[in-house]
Design a protein around this motif. Sequence first.
Motif, PDB file in Angstrom:
ATOM      1  N   PRO A 108      10.228  -3.013   8.503  1.00  0.00           N
ATOM      2  CA  PRO A 108      10.622  -1.974   7.542  1.00  0.00           C
ATOM      3  C   PRO A 108       9.982  -0.610   7.816  1.00  0.00           C
ATOM      4  O   PRO A 108      10.602   0.422   7.571  1.00  0.00           O
ATOM      5  N   GLU A 109       8.752  -0.607   8.327  1.00  0.00           N
ATOM      6  CA  GLU A 109       8.041   0.656   8.564  1.00  0.00           C
ATOM      7  C   GLU A 109       8.692   1.508   9.653  1.00  0.00           C
ATOM      8  O   GLU A 109       8.342   2.678   9.823  1.00  0.00           O
ATOM      9  N   LEU A 110       9.621   0.917  10.397  1.00  0.00           N
ATOM     10  CA  LEU A 110      10.352   1.680  11.411  1.00  0.00           C
ATOM     11  C   LEU A 110      11.675   2.209  10.868  1.00  0.00           C
ATOM     12  O   LEU A 110      12.303   3.078  11.467  1.00  0.00           O
ATOM     13  N   LEU A 132       0.840  -1.198   0.000  1.00  0.00           N
ATOM     14  CA  LEU A 132       0.000   0.000   0.000  1.00  0.00           C
ATOM     15  C   LEU A 132       0.876   1.250   0.000  1.00  0.00           C
ATOM     16  O   LEU A 132       0.650   2.190  -0.739  1.00  0.00           O
ATOM     17  N   LEU A 133       1.933   1.208   0.839  1.00  0.00           N
ATOM     18  CA  LEU A 133       2.796   2.385   0.940  1.00  0.00           C
ATOM     19  C   LEU A 133       3.480   2.655  -0.394  1.00  0.00           C
ATOM     20  O   LEU A 133       3.540   3.784  -0.850  1.00  0.00           O
ATOM     21  N   VAL A 134       3.981   1.596  -1.014  1.00  0.00           N
ATOM     22  CA  VAL A 134       4.644   1.756  -2.312  1.00  0.00           C
ATOM     23  C   VAL A 134       3.662   2.386  -3.281  1.00  0.00           C
ATOM     24  O   VAL A 134       3.991   3.306  -4.032  1.00  0.00           O
ATOM     25  N   GLU A 135       2.426   1.909  -3.227  1.00  0.00           N
ATOM     26  CA  GLU A 135       1.402   2.438  -4.116  1.00  0.00           C
ATOM     27  C   GLU A 135       1.191   3.935  -3.859  1.00  0.00           C
ATOM     28  O   GLU A 135       1.105   4.736  -4.769  1.00  0.00           O
ATOM     29  N   LEU A 136       1.150   4.306  -2.575  1.00  0.00           N
ATOM     30  CA  LEU A 136       0.950   5.710  -2.225  1.00  0.00           C
ATOM     31  C   LEU A 136       2.087   6.553  -2.768  1.00  0.00           C
ATOM     32  O   LEU A 136       1.887   7.606  -3.329  1.00  0.00           O
ATOM     33  N   ARG A 144       0.582   2.679  12.621  1.00  0.00           N
ATOM     34  CA  ARG A 144       0.197   2.245  13.960  1.00  0.00           C
ATOM     35  C   ARG A 144       0.118   0.726  14.009  1.00  0.00           C
ATOM     36  O   ARG A 144       0.019   0.048  12.984  1.00  0.00           O
ATOM     37  N   ILE A 145       0.163   0.224  15.248  1.00  0.00           N
ATOM     38  CA  ILE A 145      -0.016  -1.212  15.477  1.00  0.00           C
ATOM     39  C   ILE A 145      -0.650  -1.359  16.855  1.00  0.00           C
ATOM     40  O   ILE A 145      -0.385  -0.548  17.756  1.00  0.00           O
ATOM     41  N   ALA A 146      -1.502  -2.363  17.022  1.00  0.00           N
ATOM     42  CA  ALA A 146      -2.147  -2.576  18.325  1.00  0.00           C
ATOM     43  C   ALA A 146      -1.092  -2.930  19.371  1.00  0.00           C
ATOM     44  O   ALA A 146      -0.085  -3.586  19.065  1.00  0.00           O
ATOM     45  N   ILE A 147      -1.331  -2.479  20.604  1.00  0.00           N
ATOM     46  CA  ILE A 147      -0.391  -2.768  21.692  1.00  0.00           C
ATOM     47  C   ILE A 147      -1.198  -3.047  22.950  1.00  0.00           C
ATOM     48  O   ILE A 147      -2.267  -2.457  23.148  1.00  0.00           O
ATOM     49  N   ALA A 168      -0.370   1.215   7.629  1.00  0.00           N
ATOM     50  CA  ALA A 168       0.128   2.487   7.107  1.00  0.00           C
ATOM     51  C   ALA A 168      -1.040   3.460   7.140  1.00  0.00           C
ATOM     52  O   ALA A 168      -2.110   3.150   6.614  1.00  0.00           O
ATOM     53  N   LEU A 169      -0.887   4.600   7.794  1.00  0.00           N
ATOM     54  CA  LEU A 169      -1.977   5.582   7.855  1.00  0.00           C
ATOM     55  C   LEU A 169      -1.842   6.523   6.664  1.00  0.00           C
ATOM     56  O   LEU A 169      -2.388   6.256   5.624  1.00  0.00           O
TER      57      LEU A 169
END
Length: 357
Positions: A195-197, A5-9, A231-234, A248-249
Amino acid sequence: MMRGLLVELYTAAFAVVGAAAASVTCRGQLPAIKLPVTTVASLTAVPSFLERAIRRPNGDLIATQLETGAQLWILKDSSTSAARLAPLHNFSESNGLLGIASVAPDTYIVTAQLFSGFLDPVPNTTVIWEIQFEGTESDAFSLRKAGDFPSAGLFNGMATMPEEPTIALIGDSFNGQVVRLDVVTGTHDVLLDIPELHASEGAAFPVGINGLQIHKGYLYWSNTARVAFYRIAIDSNGRLPSAAQVEALASIPSISGVDDFVFDARDNLWGLANLDNQAFVLYKGSDSRREYQTVQFVAGGLNSSEIPGPTAYAWGARNEGHLLYVTTSGGSKAPINGTYVEPAKVAAIDTTAFFKR
Ligand SMILES: *[C@@H]1O[C@H](CO)[C@@H](O)[C@H](O)[C@H]1NC(C)=O
Ligand SMILES: *[C@@H]1O[C@H](CO)[C@@H](O)[C@H](O)[C@H]1NC(C)=O
Ligand SMILES: *[C@@H]1O[C@H](CO)[C@@H](O)[C@H](O)[C@H]1NC(C)=O
Ligand SMILES: *[C@@H]1O[C@H](CO)[C@@H](O)[C@H](O)[C@H]1NC(C)=O
């Protein structure tokens, strides 16, 4: 899937270079508004760099200094014309401070680091200190080392779990990790390394995770190089539920980087574009599948000296809850118009008009 999704964005963003409004890969961008901004208090040196801030129960704001000395400042009398930044402590073995978070009433942890250049940490010099004030109206405090972190890259944003505040989560911008620290025992481990970090491959400014907040069951973070939020649930103990998936927001390619952020009482996310001298809001929205995907710039501006090089936020004390305080670097890393730099400061955005709409 989220990576896809991020790559697409990003691909969508690059496809519309030159069309400023459309380049926001969040689903929508509302026309900018200009909330009033006032300077509350400034340092005197140029360059100087305030990095993070946290509010004491007595209303004072504690601010950390990132460069030219590991100096902790305290903002006194912030709602009066006598507002001033007074030195609180200088951590002599370090020369820069980063994140700060609260672990108990009027007790804080702060990251201290020795640097050999801007964002060039000397290996094996990351320390987290605990600062416990001796009384609500007193600026006297005791210090305790909460931990040494020999394998830290660049510890940046830091937050504690609302229900178990002696558990801290720390974003490591260079290692692309979230580290979980038990402040009481000093034990720590890597909670997340995805990777998102991490900064994007080949990023000129290789800072990945920067701001980090725990909000209503989620760990949120900003990624500076990716100009994006996730975000991720914690769970309440700072561990990931087994089914937790990163989301990915929004990414905001019309700006060059994102720094720290906070939430407001309506769960909107207030972000900072450090190199673009701007504050923005990502709206929570009412559609749960599209949360934090509409952006609106609300204060500052690329050529404005209202908040040059904004780094972090802190909400005002109870009697000034409409004020959102902002720490700055004075534009020292990206001078306004290529020339204007001022001392680091604390400014306040008056958010009243935002909530009246
Ligand atoms: C803190 O200490 C450093 C190094 O000793 C020094 O350069 C700096 O000026 C001090 N900061 C303040 C505000 O006194
Ligand atoms: C870090 O420094 C400490 C002492 O300052 C030393 O005992 C330790 O071996 C060092 N660790 C690494 C990984 O270099
Ligand atoms: C930057 O330049 C613009 C005009 O191009 C001017 O309006 C603005 O005041 C300048 N900003 C600063 C901080 O000097
Ligand atoms: C900022 O100033 C530059 C010239 O210094 C100008 O090209 C640009 O349009 C200005 N941008 C904004 C948003 O005012």
